[in-house]
Scaffold this active site. Structure first.
Site, PDB file in Angstrom:
ATOM      1  N   ASP A 132       0.742  -0.927  -0.058  1.00 26.63           N
ATOM      2  CA  ASP A 132       0.260  -0.164  -0.107  1.00 26.63           C
ATOM      3  C   ASP A 132       0.526   1.171   0.423  1.00 26.63           C
ATOM      4  OD1 ASP A 132      -2.671   1.361   0.445  1.00 26.63           O
ATOM      5  OD2 ASP A 132      -2.444   1.436   2.352  1.00 26.63           O
ATOM      6  N   HIS A 133       0.167   2.712  -0.615  1.00 23.18           N
ATOM      7  CA  HIS A 133       0.901   3.764  -0.349  1.00 23.18           C
ATOM      8  C   HIS A 133       0.133   3.834   0.923  1.00 23.18           C
ATOM      9  CE1 HIS A 133       0.773   3.965  -5.330  1.00 23.18           C
ATOM     10  NE2 HIS A 133       2.559   3.456  -4.412  1.00 23.18           N
TER      11      HIS A 133
ATOM     12  N   PHE B  76      -5.300   4.512   0.381  1.00 21.38           N
ATOM     13  CA  PHE B  76      -6.063   3.330   0.189  1.00 21.38           C
ATOM     14  C   PHE B  76      -5.580   2.766  -1.420  1.00 21.38           C
ATOM     15  CE2 PHE B  76      -8.824   7.727   1.620  1.00 21.38           C
ATOM     16  CZ  PHE B  76      -7.855   7.469   2.904  1.00 21.38           C
ATOM     17  N   HIS B  77      -4.434   2.453  -1.353  1.00 23.49           N
ATOM     18  CA  HIS B  77      -4.418   2.121  -2.921  1.00 23.49           C
ATOM     19  C   HIS B  77      -3.900   0.365  -2.343  1.00 23.49           C
ATOM     20  CE1 HIS B  77      -3.479   5.876  -4.516  1.00 23.49           C
ATOM     21  NE2 HIS B  77      -4.533   5.947  -4.379  1.00 23.49           N
ATOM     22  N   PRO B  78      -4.220  -0.630  -1.738  1.00 23.73           N
ATOM     23  CA  PRO B  78      -3.514  -1.976  -1.154  1.00 23.73           C
ATOM     24  C   PRO B  78      -3.818  -2.723  -2.324  1.00 23.73           C
ATOM     25  CG  PRO B  78      -6.165  -1.640  -0.470  1.00 23.73           C
ATOM     26  CD  PRO B  78      -5.711  -0.262  -0.774  1.00 23.73           C
TER      27      PRO B  78
END
Length: 554
Positions: A293-294, A468-470
């Site tokens: 994630d980021h 919110f980039h899993p």
């Protein structure tokens, strides 16, 4: 299973809406799309600034939290996930970003044939309606709009000007493959309204007789006959129902729930499944592993002038003006959303490629989607583009209604810690550079007392949050932890594919929504190719490493 379709797609999100449209487009195949949430009828989904209204919505957002993360002072990090038609594309920050050429070339170099930049570019262009016009890397005929921000904000202009003075060029298009630059983001909006995949893909297909869409249908497990996926069991209206897939089941439930569903269905790490008494269909140790994630580090500043969105939202008159501007012209802050300015540059990576990204917002709040501060504030949010930290997603019970365990292990890799520190220092350099410097009264957070590398790292651990980039939990490849092959077919079983963010071997350099649309466009073409040419559906021989691994697992 009284009902049967050629294809059953689980999840009407960023990928599932694309698949539902493309697989039903020629009229030859029947498609059933299962979505756990409701239709996207909530007004604030469609108004771009409504992002703040959906961030914690109890119906349209899953509202997940991670496990306590040891790298983040054992904090549970909030992970919103879209629930309902459009999925995350209905609740995200609207940023239109593809990632770097090097991201996709690295996928191909790792053995995933067909996934280089040159090979995926046609699918990006196929999806895109770009208001910058046609070009070698841009499309203008697709359903997903990439709209430029026309209005110029003095704060964003100052941010761009400061980056220019530090040697970063101004650009209008971050999506040509080379990201280096600063400018205004393009957004997934059309005429001042959100252009989710529900709006762009699903809505135009809803009237087709060969497409059935079931809302409020929570998938419980994939049904197998031997090792062949033949349907899906789901819960709807308090009843457990099932539907048959004559050709394929396609999981598009996202990087958290696609691996959860595989594990619940008997495909995953043997010991985990045994722990919860789930009958083993096929042992795949990589299901749920490789989570990436980021992590965003949000530095906030008080502005010297009342020109921020904080000022708009803290004034009844200015709020009314914003509302009227949107109602009458579909322009203004309500049509743009939260973040306007973007910047990609290199601060730490030896390869010279951009390794950090900024989301520049003309407001400030203690959390994403939270109430704005009472002062004139703005935010420079910086993230590392290609983190090395890895986590996992694992079921906590055999109950499909229970959220899985999610452990991102943020900042567990030394490179990630060093890049986070370098990103904060670069942000401060921007803040000390004109014309931005003159618009700053003070650094609200972290504040001047945070100066040493150790203090900055502590700030990152205490206040860092997800963008919110899993991704990556059903990774594509042929290594021991791979879950799907280069055609996104799940290893070791038949009739089952995964098409969403979870198949990314490594996280792309930027926001993930547009890459997921590309993945679904490419997947739909591969699925239809195999339907038309059955020989294409035959398994690619496994490498000896995978063969040995599966022999050990069985």
């Amino acid at each position: 299973m009284s009902r049967a379709y050629d294809y059953v797609v689980v999840g009407a999100g960023s990928a599932g809406c694309v698949l539902a449209n493309r697989l039903s487009e020629n009229g030859r195949y029947s498609v059933c799309l299962l979505e756990a949430g409701p239709p996207d009828r909530y007004l604030w989904i469609h108004i771009p600034i409504g992002y703040a209204k959906t961030m914690f919505h109890p119906v349209y957002n899953w509202g997940f939290y991670t496990d306590p993360d040891p790298g983040m002072h054992d904090r549970k990090i909030y992970w919103p996930r879209g629930r309902g038609f459009g999925g995350c594309s209905s609740v995200n920050g609207l940023i239109y970003i593809r990632g770097q050429k090097a991201d996709y070339d690295a996928w191909a170099a790792a053995g995933n044939e067909g996934w280089s930049w040159d090979q995926v570019l046609p699918y990006f262009r196929r999806a895109e309606h770009n208001d910058l016009g046609a070009g070698p890397t841009r499309g203008t005929e697709g359903p997903l709009w990439a709209s430029s921000i026309k209005a110029r904000h003095p704060l964003t202009e100052a941010f761009i000007g400061a980056a220019n003075r530090l040697g970063v060029p101004r650009v209008d298009d971050f999506n040509s493959g080379d990201q280096e630059g600063v400018g205004y983001y393009q957004l997934t909006t059309r005429n001042g309204l959100r252009c989710s995949t529900s709006v762009a893909y699903l809505r135009p297909a809803m009237g087709r007789p060969n497409l059935t869409v079931e809302s409020n249908a929570h998938a419980e497990k994939v049904l197998f006959e031997g090792t062949r996926a033949v349907g899906v069991q789901y819960r709807q209206g308090g009843r457990s129902l099932s539907v048959r897939a004559n050709r394929e089941v396609i999981l598009s439930a996202g990087a958290l729930q696609s691996p959860q569903l595989l594990q619940l269905s008997g495909v995953g790490p043997r010991e985990l499944l045994q722990q919860f008494g789930i009958p083993l269909v096929h042992a795949l140790p990589g299901v749920g592993e490789n989570l990436q994630d980021h992590l965003q580090i949000r530095l906030m500043y008080e502005c010297t002038q009342p020109i921020t969105t904080n000022d708009d939202l803290n004034s009844l008159v200015r709020k009314m003006r914003m509302g009227m501007q949107w109602l009458l012209t579909r322009t203004g802050p309500l049509a743009i959303g939260i973040n306007q300015g973007g910047l990609f540059t290199n601060v730490h990576s030896p390869d010279g490629l951009p390794d950090i990204q900024y989301h520049f917002g003309t407001l400030s709040a203690d959390s994403a989607g939270g109430s704005v501060h009472p002062f004139s504030g703005f935010t420079m949010s910086v993230c590392q583009l290609r983190p090395q930290s890895r986590g996992y997603v694992r079921i906590k019970s055999a109950d499909p209604m229970d959220a899985p365990s999610m452990q991102p292990n943020y900042l567990s890799a030394e490179l990630d810690r060093q890049t986070a520190i370098a990103g904060v220092r670069y942000t401060r350099k921007l803040a000390e550079t004109e014309p931005l410097k003159s618009l700053i009264r003070r650094e609200y957070r972290p504040g001047p007392a945070c100066e040493s590398d150790a203090e900055i790292l502590e700030f990152c651990r205490e206040y860092g949050a997800s963008i919110f980039h899993p991704s990556g939990t059903c990774k594509m490849g042929n290594d021991p932890l791979a879950v799907v092959d280069q055609r996104l077919r799940v290893h070791g079983v038949q009739g089952l594919r995964v098409v969403d963010c979870s198949i990314m071997p490594t996280l792309v350099s930027g926001n993930t929504n547009v890459p997921v649309v590309m993945i679904a466009e490419k997947a739909s073409e591969m699925i239809l190719e195999e339907a038309n040419q059955p020989s294409l559906s035959q398994r690619v021989p496994l490498t000896s490493t995978r063969a040995e691994l599966e022999a050990q697992a069985s």
